[in-house]
Design a protein around this motif. Sequence first.
Motif, mmCIF file in Angstrom:
data_model
loop_
_atom_site.group_PDB
_atom_site.id
_atom_site.type_symbol
_atom_site.label_atom_id
_atom_site.label_comp_id
_atom_site.label_asym_id
_atom_site.label_seq_id
_atom_site.Cartn_x
_atom_site.Cartn_y
_atom_site.Cartn_z
ATOM 1 N N PRO A 161 0.822 -1.213 0.000
ATOM 2 C CA PRO A 161 0.000 0.000 0.000
ATOM 3 C C PRO A 161 0.855 1.261 0.000
ATOM 4 O O PRO A 161 1.929 1.313 0.595
ATOM 5 N N GLY A 162 0.343 2.276 -0.699
ATOM 6 C CA GLY A 162 1.012 3.563 -0.741
ATOM 7 C C GLY A 162 0.013 4.683 -0.540
ATOM 8 O O GLY A 162 -1.203 4.474 -0.608
ATOM 9 N N VAL A 163 0.507 5.851 -0.292
ATOM 10 C CA VAL A 163 -0.329 7.022 -0.054
ATOM 11 C C VAL A 163 -0.255 7.929 -1.264
ATOM 12 O O VAL A 163 0.827 8.185 -1.809
ATOM 13 N N GLY A 164 -1.417 8.427 -1.700
ATOM 14 C CA GLY A 164 -1.439 9.377 -2.804
ATOM 15 C C GLY A 164 -2.161 8.836 -4.015
ATOM 16 O O GLY A 164 -2.727 7.732 -3.999
ATOM 17 N N ALA A 165 -2.153 9.618 -5.075
ATOM 18 C CA ALA A 165 -2.805 9.236 -6.320
ATOM 19 C C ALA A 165 -2.079 8.050 -6.943
ATOM 20 O O ALA A 165 -0.877 7.849 -6.718
ATOM 21 N N PRO A 166 -2.789 7.227 -7.753
ATOM 22 C CA PRO A 166 -2.162 6.033 -8.340
ATOM 23 C C PRO A 166 -0.887 6.336 -9.115
ATOM 24 O O PRO A 166 0.056 5.541 -9.106
ATOM 25 N N GLU A 167 -0.847 7.513 -9.782
ATOM 26 C CA GLU A 167 0.336 7.807 -10.587
ATOM 27 C C GLU A 167 1.555 8.164 -9.746
ATOM 28 O O GLU A 167 2.660 8.321 -10.274
ATOM 29 N N THR A 168 1.388 8.278 -8.421
ATOM 30 C CA THR A 168 2.516 8.621 -7.545
ATOM 31 C C THR A 168 2.866 7.511 -6.565
ATOM 32 O O THR A 168 3.788 7.677 -5.764
ATOM 33 N N VAL A 169 2.164 6.387 -6.611
ATOM 34 C CA VAL A 169 2.438 5.284 -5.686
ATOM 35 C C VAL A 169 3.574 4.437 -6.245
ATOM 36 O O VAL A 169 3.488 3.924 -7.362
ATOM 37 N N PRO A 170 4.670 4.262 -5.523
ATOM 38 C CA PRO A 170 5.787 3.454 -6.033
ATOM 39 C C PRO A 170 5.449 1.967 -6.030
ATOM 40 O O PRO A 170 4.567 1.512 -5.284
ATOM 41 N N ILE A 171 6.129 1.228 -6.905
ATOM 42 C CA ILE A 171 5.984 -0.225 -6.928
ATOM 43 C C ILE A 171 6.911 -0.814 -5.876
ATOM 44 O O ILE A 171 8.141 -0.665 -5.951
ATOM 45 N N ARG A 172 6.326 -1.453 -4.878
ATOM 46 C CA ARG A 172 7.103 -2.072 -3.809
ATOM 47 C C ARG A 172 6.687 -3.530 -3.698
ATOM 48 O O ARG A 172 5.528 -3.832 -3.381
ATOM 49 N N PRO A 173 7.583 -4.472 -3.988
ATOM 50 C CA PRO A 173 7.233 -5.895 -3.963
ATOM 51 C C PRO A 173 6.684 -6.330 -2.609
ATOM 52 O O PRO A 173 7.143 -5.879 -1.559
ATOM 53 N N VAL A 174 5.711 -7.217 -2.658
ATOM 54 C CA VAL A 174 5.122 -7.761 -1.439
ATOM 55 C C VAL A 174 5.966 -8.944 -0.983
ATOM 56 O O VAL A 174 6.316 -9.814 -1.799
ATOM 57 N N PRO A 175 6.327 -9.030 0.268
ATOM 58 C CA PRO A 175 7.111 -10.176 0.750
ATOM 59 C C PRO A 175 6.432 -11.496 0.395
ATOM 60 O O PRO A 175 5.225 -11.676 0.617
ATOM 61 N N GLU A 204 -4.084 0.635 -10.846
ATOM 62 C CA GLU A 204 -3.666 1.844 -11.558
ATOM 63 C C GLU A 204 -2.162 2.069 -11.451
ATOM 64 O O GLU A 204 -1.564 2.730 -12.310
ATOM 65 N N ALA A 205 -1.508 1.507 -10.418
ATOM 66 C CA ALA A 205 -0.063 1.685 -10.249
ATOM 67 C C ALA A 205 0.735 0.758 -11.159
ATOM 68 O O ALA A 205 1.858 1.081 -11.545
ATOM 69 N N THR A 206 0.184 -0.406 -11.513
ATOM 70 C CA THR A 206 0.925 -1.358 -12.344
ATOM 71 C C THR A 206 0.665 -1.167 -13.828
ATOM 72 O O THR A 206 1.327 -1.803 -14.652
ATOM 73 N N THR A 207 -0.275 -0.333 -14.190
ATOM 74 C CA THR A 207 -0.537 -0.058 -15.615
ATOM 75 C C THR A 207 -0.813 1.429 -15.783
ATOM 76 O O THR A 207 -1.862 1.829 -16.275
ATOM 77 N N ARG A 208 0.128 2.238 -15.386
ATOM 78 C CA ARG A 208 -0.058 3.677 -15.459
ATOM 79 C C ARG A 208 0.847 4.264 -16.539
ATOM 80 O O ARG A 208 1.711 3.578 -17.101
#
Length: 452
Positions: A161-175, A204-208
């Motif tokens: 999870p990230g904070v902010g609009a989808p175009e600003t959320v970084p991709i962070r792998p899930v453990p 929206e973060a993985t296909t932006r």
Amino acid sequence: MAANTGEAAVLAIRSDVDVDLPEGASYARLPAMLREGKVDEATIDAAVSRVLTLKFEAGLFEHPYADPARAARVLNDPAGPVLARRLAERSLVLLKNDGILPLDPKRATRIALIGPNSREALRGGYSGEPTHAVGILEGLRAGAGKSVVIEQTDGVWINMPGVGAPETVPIRPVPAADNQRRIAEAVALARRSDIVILCVGDTEATTREAVVPMLPGDRRTLNLFGDQDALVKAVLDCGKPVVGILINGRPLIVDELAKGASALMVAWYPGEQGGQAIADGLFGRVNPGGKLPVTFPASVGELPDWYNHQPSADKVPYIEGKRTPAFPFGFGLSYTSFDISEPRLAKSSIGQMETVRVEVDVTNSGGRDGDEVVQIYVRDMVASVPRPVLELKAFRRVTLRKGERRTVSFDLTPDAFAFWDKGMNWRVEPGEFTIFAGNSSANLKSARLTVA
């Protein structure tokens, strides 16, 4: 083309690019480029004049700020959610159904709602913030009767999870260990349930839009991102009937889910009322009638995979066999069935600047009211330059009651047969054309037309 941002700014403004978006860093160099004589003042003045004209016409000098009260009234207009729900309903595309759908909302059923896209309402990038957005879990619980028990679990997370609009959320792998635990919870839920509704796909973060290196949005494969394929396999191995729901903004390769699920539906990014629309589709209050506007390939090795390819693009099959898409352009099923006739032409021969009328009979031969999309394609059989095997030239969505028959007509103008020739002239060449009619690019009937 340019050694630095200043030179790039000069090239752009000379090409009538009036505004440097999104940051404006390049055009900030224009004063310096003006002093160095790299750009003249008249060129900058022309761009400024056009921008100021638009601002004057928009009334921004008299009223530079938005009216919050008016904005709130617009956003809370009761007609908005109604329209959003209607749009989401009409965009549903049913790709597979062995008869499990529609579900009976009154029948005593234990439904396992599983998947990373099963709770949150995914609206797509560049979407506003509605007062209330409905995800699939909320939509199902609102649409199900008292005898239906719905339990939900994420199964996996696509991204941290990230904070902010989808175009600003970084991709962070899930453990991996965290998702393994979630998959185990999903399997336990599936085994104690009658039916599984499995919601996978994109966010929206993985296909932006990919703008900056630290916020990528493109993929090297079309597979489900992260651990979703492992979730699909684990749930299918439970042996329970599975209804797959894809929430996505692009074609996906979901071969295992498509083969193993009892039903598969594409909901795209369904918007603020998507959960309501999907529930209506699953419970049969809405009969899906959408069609694929893109091809879903069977593997990434088949790319590029579009319906309007050149004849030479598919002459020799792969070693594994003929390239056949998983789901072709224009495809989509219904809870009823339709029969589409061969196209009837008002004339079998027309002049180069004439229009021809095409008529097609559509019959709802099933037991439910529903929508069908009649599609008209054209093929230029022999031309002076290579021409596609098919080109969509017209389509119409019609709603028919069960047993109803209707004749749908289309007028194909000269533009339907024209192309850019070797001299880059837009023209219609005399010759033979095939006119196709059907409900997808892979299910067509034909008639011949001569252009003299």
